[in-house]
Design a protein around this motif. Sequence first.
Motif, PDB file in Angstrom:
ATOM      1  N   UNK A  25       0.965  -1.418  -0.163  1.00  0.00           N
ATOM      2  CA  UNK A  25       0.077   0.340  -0.075  1.00  0.00           C
ATOM      3  C   UNK A  25       0.876   1.329  -0.050  1.00  0.00           C
ATOM      4  N   UNK A  26       0.343   2.051   0.578  1.00  0.00           N
ATOM      5  CA  UNK A  26       1.166   3.803   0.388  1.00  0.00           C
ATOM      6  C   UNK A  26       2.578   4.016   1.358  1.00  0.00           C
ATOM      7  N   UNK A  27       2.517   2.999   2.590  1.00  0.00           N
ATOM      8  CA  UNK A  27       3.769   2.641   3.745  1.00  0.00           C
ATOM      9  C   UNK A  27       5.052   2.018   2.612  1.00  0.00           C
ATOM     10  N   UNK A  28       4.137   1.216   1.795  1.00  0.00           N
ATOM     11  CA  UNK A  28       5.107   0.381   1.758  1.00  0.00           C
ATOM     12  C   UNK A  28       5.823   1.420   0.361  1.00  0.00           C
ATOM     13  N   UNK A  29       4.475   1.885  -0.375  1.00  0.00           N
ATOM     14  CA  UNK A  29       5.191   2.995  -1.755  1.00  0.00           C
ATOM     15  C   UNK A  29       6.850   3.399  -1.316  1.00  0.00           C
ATOM     16  N   UNK A  30       6.103   4.395  -0.240  1.00  0.00           N
ATOM     17  CA  UNK A  30       7.580   5.259   0.292  1.00  0.00           C
ATOM     18  C   UNK A  30       8.200   4.517   0.782  1.00  0.00           C
ATOM     19  N   UNK A  31       8.515   3.620   1.239  1.00  0.00           N
ATOM     20  CA  UNK A  31       9.801   2.432   1.902  1.00  0.00           C
ATOM     21  C   UNK A  31      10.610   2.569   0.809  1.00  0.00           C
ATOM     22  N   UNK A  32       9.954   1.624  -0.499  1.00  0.00           N
ATOM     23  CA  UNK A  32       9.812   1.506  -1.191  1.00  0.00           C
ATOM     24  C   UNK A  32      11.174   2.927  -2.490  1.00  0.00           C
ATOM     25  N   UNK A  33      10.489   3.671  -2.150  1.00  0.00           N
ATOM     26  CA  UNK A  33      11.032   4.764  -3.111  1.00  0.00           C
ATOM     27  C   UNK A  33      12.566   5.337  -2.051  1.00  0.00           C
ATOM     28  N   UNK A  44      -1.864  10.492   0.582  1.00  0.00           N
ATOM     29  CA  UNK A  44      -2.451   9.855  -0.874  1.00  0.00           C
ATOM     30  C   UNK A  44      -3.455   9.004   0.162  1.00  0.00           C
ATOM     31  N   UNK A  45      -4.185   7.913  -1.033  1.00  0.00           N
ATOM     32  CA  UNK A  45      -5.060   7.419  -0.302  1.00  0.00           C
ATOM     33  C   UNK A  45      -4.872   6.358  -1.345  1.00  0.00           C
ATOM     34  N   UNK A  46      -4.270   6.275  -1.979  1.00  0.00           N
ATOM     35  CA  UNK A  46      -3.306   5.448  -2.780  1.00  0.00           C
ATOM     36  C   UNK A  46      -1.853   4.875  -3.144  1.00  0.00           C
ATOM     37  N   UNK A  47      -1.578   4.026  -3.262  1.00  0.00           N
ATOM     38  CA  UNK A  47      -0.317   3.992  -4.178  1.00  0.00           C
ATOM     39  C   UNK A  47       0.045   5.483  -5.175  1.00  0.00           C
ATOM     40  N   UNK A  48      -0.950   4.934  -6.380  1.00  0.00           N
ATOM     41  CA  UNK A  48      -1.112   6.006  -7.448  1.00  0.00           C
ATOM     42  C   UNK A  48      -1.375   7.314  -6.991  1.00  0.00           C
ATOM     43  N   UNK A  89       2.677   7.683   6.564  1.00  0.00           N
ATOM     44  CA  UNK A  89       1.794   7.831   5.126  1.00  0.00           C
ATOM     45  C   UNK A  89       0.337   8.724   5.655  1.00  0.00           C
ATOM     46  N   UNK A  90      -0.183   9.440   5.266  1.00  0.00           N
ATOM     47  CA  UNK A  90      -1.538   9.596   6.201  1.00  0.00           C
ATOM     48  C   UNK A  90      -2.268   9.905   3.834  1.00  0.00           C
ATOM     49  N   UNK A  91      -4.216  10.405   4.467  1.00  0.00           N
ATOM     50  CA  UNK A  91      -4.824  10.658   3.323  1.00  0.00           C
ATOM     51  C   UNK A  91      -4.599  12.051   3.669  1.00  0.00           C
TER      52      UNK A  91
END
Length: 207
Positions: free
Chosen positions: A14-22, A154-158, A119-121
């Motif tokens: 999800x969103x947290x993973x997207x941040x960590x992956x960056x 963001x509310x989604x990884x996108x 990560x938050x909306x």
Amino acid sequence: MKVLLINGSPHEKGCTFTALNEVAETLNKNGIETEIFWIGKKAIQGCVACWGCAKLGRCVFNDDGVNSLNARVNEFDGLIIGSPVYYAGPAGQLTAFLDRLFFSGGEGWAGKPGACVVSCRRAGTVTSFDRLNKYFTINSMPVVSSRYWNEVHGNTPEEVKQDLEGMQIMRTLGINMAWLLKCIDAGNKAGVPKPEYEETVFTNFIH
């Protein structure tokens, strides 16, 4: 050199993973190995202050990754914790995990650089960021910063990927973490000794 990134969201990608992956990709580009550990979806037992870890050398609860990560602590040179925001705070299952990780094995993480990302909306990141950073400052871990608070929206990884400033903050965090790890490594090779800590003193204010 290797950095452990803990994904404290119930959503594995999800969103947290997207941040960590960056952050992880930036670390990799700077020659640092990474591992992302997902705490999963199941309920995680909180610390019950039984002090069993002082006798066993590990937490008495042994089914959620806390003990396995502490057993591997020497594999990691740095730690990054990622969390979604729930009611202006980090995810409860993550804080339960971290309470036990550090209470039963905090000595092993001392001296290793730490950072967190949230990560938050919409809101609640600053209070979550503050809470997570306390795990580092109470365990003698240098805190790595970025060019702003380490948050994405963001509310989604996108949608997170559309937060261009947030994603840049993640990359800057990765750059700073890699730089500090290399400085520590250079110091080790030059013979700079690791800190020697005094025996811990506890002061109670009721006599």
